[in-house]
Design a protein around this motif. Structure first.
Motif, PDB file in Angstrom:
ATOM      1  N   ASP A  51       0.858  -1.188   0.000  1.00 31.71           N
ATOM      2  CA  ASP A  51       0.000   0.000   0.000  1.00 31.71           C
ATOM      3  C   ASP A  51       0.893   1.237   0.000  1.00 31.71           C
ATOM      4  OD1 ASP A  51      -2.194   1.585   0.093  1.00 31.71           O
ATOM      5  OD2 ASP A  51      -2.821   1.044   2.117  1.00 31.71           O
ATOM      6  N   SER A  52       1.300   1.665  -1.185  1.00 31.22           N
ATOM      7  CA  SER A  52       2.325   2.707  -1.271  1.00 31.22           C
ATOM      8  C   SER A  52       2.026   3.808  -2.274  1.00 31.22           C
ATOM      9  CB  SER A  52       3.671   2.063  -1.664  1.00 31.22           C
ATOM     10  OG  SER A  52       3.536   1.362  -2.892  1.00 31.22           O
ATOM     11  N   MET A  53       0.930   3.695  -3.023  1.00 28.19           N
ATOM     12  CA  MET A  53       0.716   4.638  -4.111  1.00 28.19           C
ATOM     13  C   MET A  53       0.513   6.070  -3.631  1.00 28.19           C
ATOM     14  SD  MET A  53       1.310   3.066  -6.808  1.00 28.19           S
ATOM     15  CE  MET A  53       0.836   4.363  -7.933  1.00 28.19           C
ATOM     16  N   GLN A  54      -0.064   6.245  -2.440  1.00 29.21           N
ATOM     17  CA  GLN A  54      -0.274   7.607  -1.959  1.00 29.21           C
ATOM     18  C   GLN A  54       1.056   8.316  -1.717  1.00 29.21           C
ATOM     19  OE1 GLN A  54      -3.150   9.243  -1.942  1.00 29.21           O
ATOM     20  NE2 GLN A  54      -1.933  11.057  -1.429  1.00 29.21           N
ATOM     21  N   ALA A  55       2.054   7.561  -1.236  1.00 30.85           N
ATOM     22  CA  ALA A  55       3.377   8.158  -1.010  1.00 30.85           C
ATOM     23  C   ALA A  55       3.986   8.623  -2.324  1.00 30.85           C
ATOM     24  CB  ALA A  55       4.294   7.149  -0.326  1.00 30.85           C
ATOM     25  N   TRP A  56       3.843   7.814  -3.381  1.00 30.59           N
ATOM     26  CA  TRP A  56       4.351   8.204  -4.687  1.00 30.59           C
ATOM     27  C   TRP A  56       3.520   9.330  -5.289  1.00 30.59           C
ATOM     28  CZ3 TRP A  56       8.834   7.171  -6.860  1.00 30.59           C
ATOM     29  CH2 TRP A  56       9.534   6.033  -6.482  1.00 30.59           C
ATOM     30  N   LYS A  57       2.207   9.251  -5.095  1.00 32.64           N
ATOM     31  CA  LYS A  57       1.306  10.210  -5.731  1.00 32.64           C
ATOM     32  C   LYS A  57       1.591  11.640  -5.298  1.00 32.64           C
ATOM     33  CE  LYS A  57      -3.611  11.123  -6.524  1.00 32.64           C
ATOM     34  NZ  LYS A  57      -4.997  10.694  -6.234  1.00 32.64           N
ATOM     35  N   SER A  58       1.950  11.825  -4.032  1.00 35.46           N
ATOM     36  CA  SER A  58       2.161  13.181  -3.513  1.00 35.46           C
ATOM     37  C   SER A  58       3.635  13.551  -3.389  1.00 35.46           C
ATOM     38  CB  SER A  58       1.492  13.322  -2.137  1.00 35.46           C
ATOM     39  OG  SER A  58       2.048  12.392  -1.216  1.00 35.46           O
ATOM     40  N   LEU A  59       4.536  12.693  -3.876  1.00 33.15           N
ATOM     41  CA  LEU A  59       5.968  12.925  -3.685  1.00 33.15           C
ATOM     42  C   LEU A  59       6.430  14.239  -4.302  1.00 33.15           C
ATOM     43  CD1 LEU A  59       8.742  11.902  -2.744  1.00 33.15           C
ATOM     44  CD2 LEU A  59       8.948  10.715  -4.944  1.00 33.15           C
ATOM     45  N   GLY A  60       6.057  14.488  -5.553  1.00 33.76           N
ATOM     46  CA  GLY A  60       6.524  15.691  -6.233  1.00 33.76           C
ATOM     47  C   GLY A  60       6.011  16.963  -5.594  1.00 33.76           C
ATOM     48  N   SER A  61       4.709  17.027  -5.337  1.00 34.26           N
ATOM     49  CA  SER A  61       4.126  18.251  -4.772  1.00 34.26           C
ATOM     50  C   SER A  61       4.644  18.517  -3.362  1.00 34.26           C
ATOM     51  CB  SER A  61       2.599  18.164  -4.778  1.00 34.26           C
ATOM     52  OG  SER A  61       2.144  17.035  -4.065  1.00 34.26           O
ATOM     53  N   SER A  62       4.790  17.463  -2.560  1.00 35.47           N
ATOM     54  CA  SER A  62       5.300  17.682  -1.201  1.00 35.47           C
ATOM     55  C   SER A  62       6.749  18.141  -1.229  1.00 35.47           C
ATOM     56  CB  SER A  62       5.145  16.412  -0.360  1.00 35.47           C
ATOM     57  OG  SER A  62       5.898  15.344  -0.909  1.00 35.47           O
ATOM     58  N   PHE A  63       7.536  17.607  -2.173  1.00 33.87           N
ATOM     59  CA  PHE A  63       8.929  18.027  -2.287  1.00 33.87           C
ATOM     60  C   PHE A  63       9.013  19.497  -2.692  1.00 33.87           C
ATOM     61  CE2 PHE A  63      12.673  18.798  -4.923  1.00 33.87           C
ATOM     62  CZ  PHE A  63      13.682  18.468  -4.031  1.00 33.87           C
ATOM     63  N   ILE A  64       8.215  19.903  -3.674  1.00 32.45           N
ATOM     64  CA  ILE A  64       8.243  21.291  -4.133  1.00 32.45           C
ATOM     65  C   ILE A  64       7.837  22.244  -3.014  1.00 32.45           C
ATOM     66  CG2 ILE A  64       7.122  22.945  -5.694  1.00 32.45           C
ATOM     67  CD1 ILE A  64       9.306  21.189  -6.994  1.00 32.45           C
ATOM     68  N   ARG A  65       6.866  21.864  -2.225  1.00 36.47           N
ATOM     69  CA  ARG A  65       6.463  22.712  -1.092  1.00 36.47           C
ATOM     70  C   ARG A  65       7.600  22.880  -0.091  1.00 36.47           C
ATOM     71  NH1 ARG A  65       1.363  19.859  -1.727  1.00 36.47           N
ATOM     72  NH2 ARG A  65      -0.166  21.349  -2.588  1.00 36.47           N
ATOM     73  N   ARG A  66       8.367  21.829   0.122  1.00 34.77           N
ATOM     74  CA  ARG A  66       9.494  21.937   1.048  1.00 34.77           C
ATOM     75  C   ARG A  66      10.606  22.821   0.502  1.00 34.77           C
ATOM     76  NH1 ARG A  66       7.821  16.848   2.369  1.00 34.77           N
ATOM     77  NH2 ARG A  66       9.048  15.830   0.752  1.00 34.77           N
ATOM     78  N   GLN A  67      10.574  23.075  -0.799  1.00 34.97           N
ATOM     79  CA  GLN A  67      11.533  24.010  -1.401  1.00 34.97           C
ATOM     80  C   GLN A  67      11.004  25.441  -1.390  1.00 34.97           C
ATOM     81  OE1 GLN A  67      14.460  22.446  -2.024  1.00 34.97           O
ATOM     82  NE2 GLN A  67      13.226  20.684  -1.324  1.00 34.97           N
ATOM     83  N   GLY A  68       9.860  25.661  -0.731  1.00 37.25           N
ATOM     84  CA  GLY A  68       9.285  26.991  -0.624  1.00 37.25           C
ATOM     85  C   GLY A  68       8.511  27.439  -1.841  1.00 37.25           C
ATOM     86  N   LYS A  69       8.113  26.508  -2.692  1.00 36.01           N
ATOM     87  CA  LYS A  69       7.364  26.810  -3.910  1.00 36.01           C
ATOM     88  C   LYS A  69       5.960  26.210  -3.805  1.00 36.01           C
ATOM     89  CE  LYS A  69      11.333  28.085  -5.986  1.00 36.01           C
ATOM     90  NZ  LYS A  69      11.648  29.413  -6.569  1.00 36.01           N
ATOM     91  N   GLU A  70       5.050  26.753  -4.603  1.00 32.71           N
ATOM     92  CA  GLU A  70       3.699  26.205  -4.664  1.00 32.71           C
ATOM     93  C   GLU A  70       3.566  25.361  -5.940  1.00 32.71           C
ATOM     94  OE1 GLU A  70       0.009  25.116  -3.539  1.00 32.71           O
ATOM     95  OE2 GLU A  70       1.514  26.202  -2.344  1.00 32.71           O
ATOM     96  N   PRO A  71       3.314  24.066  -5.788  1.00 34.60           N
ATOM     97  CA  PRO A  71       3.250  23.204  -6.976  1.00 34.60           C
ATOM     98  C   PRO A  71       1.987  23.437  -7.790  1.00 34.60           C
ATOM     99  CG  PRO A  71       2.648  21.962  -5.026  1.00 34.60           C
ATOM    100  CD  PRO A  71       3.112  23.316  -4.544  1.00 34.60           C
TER     101      PRO A  71
END
Length: 218
Positions: free
Chosen positions: A20-40
């Motif tokens: 059960d891992s698809m949610q982790a992959w599904k939000s990986l890009g957007s969560s990473f961009i937010r941590r860089q101070g950007k809005e995905p």
């Protein structure tokens, strides 16, 4: 286990099928961009879903003007997924029972996944599923994504089973269609990441909402 499919072999996708891992992959890009101070962008994760890891990292650098090289973006994203696989990933409900029964009855099993080898090993070990399988093959090994059947064909060659007595378990419609078109029997496994469940039901040989429905296969 006497199966209506006369099973010799079974090929399983990993993410969304075994674990059960698809949610982790599904939000990986957007969560990473937010941590860089950007809005995905709203559709970022959907766009990244059809890209390779390297393509997605390069796209994020270009699109959001990140002061990072794509290789560094890949490393950081990979570290997040690795942490999830190492400490949090869980098997899909009921899958261990089915795998145990298949192994007991002599069905040879292989993993065919788009995820890289080291991450697969970490995830499968944490989920407690490694010992059920004779090995794994990745899209990286095949040199092609799951829009091409080579990853399944490689798994089949390694299993040395007859295709007509080998079944492919998948949770994604496009991958299911690839396996089906290549002549494999198919089992559609429900995962909320796949929106078109009606097509999954219509096109697969078998459909299971949960692995607790494994009685449909015997």
């Amino acid at each position: 286990m006497e199966t209506t499919m006369r099973l010799q072999g079974a090929i399983f996708d990993m993410d969304g099928t075994l674990v059960d891992s698809m949610q982790a992959w599904k939000s990986l890009g957007s969560s990473f961009i937010r941590r860089q101070g950007k809005e995905p962008d709203e559709d970022l994760d959907e766009m990244l879903r059809v890209m390779s890891f390297q393509e997605g990292a390069a796209y994020c650098v270009r699109r959001y003007g990140l002061a990072l090289e794509p290789e560094e973006v890949m490393r950081l994203m990979r570290a997040e997924i690795e942490d999830f696989y190492r400490f949090h990933v869980a098997p899909k409900v009921g899958v261990e029972r089915l795998l145990s029964l298949m192994k007991m009855e002599g069905v040879w099993m292989y993993v065919a996944t788009a995820t890289d080898h080291p991450l697969v090993e970490i995830a499968m070990d944490h989920a407690g599923l490694t010992d059920y399988f004779r090995g794994m093959v990745t899209c990286g090994d095949a040199g092609r994504g799951k829009e091409d059947p080579e990853v399944y064909e490689m798994a089949l060659r390694r299993l040395r089973c007859r295709k007509e007595e080998t079944v492919v378990f998948e949770d994604a419609l496009f991958a299911l269609r690839t396996a089906k078109a290549a002549g494999f029997r198919t089992v559609a496994v429900y995962d909320p990441s796949e929106p078109d469940q009606d097509a999954m039901k219509a096109e697969a040989d078998y459909y299971i909402r949960s692995f607790e429905d494994w009685t449909e296969l015997i």
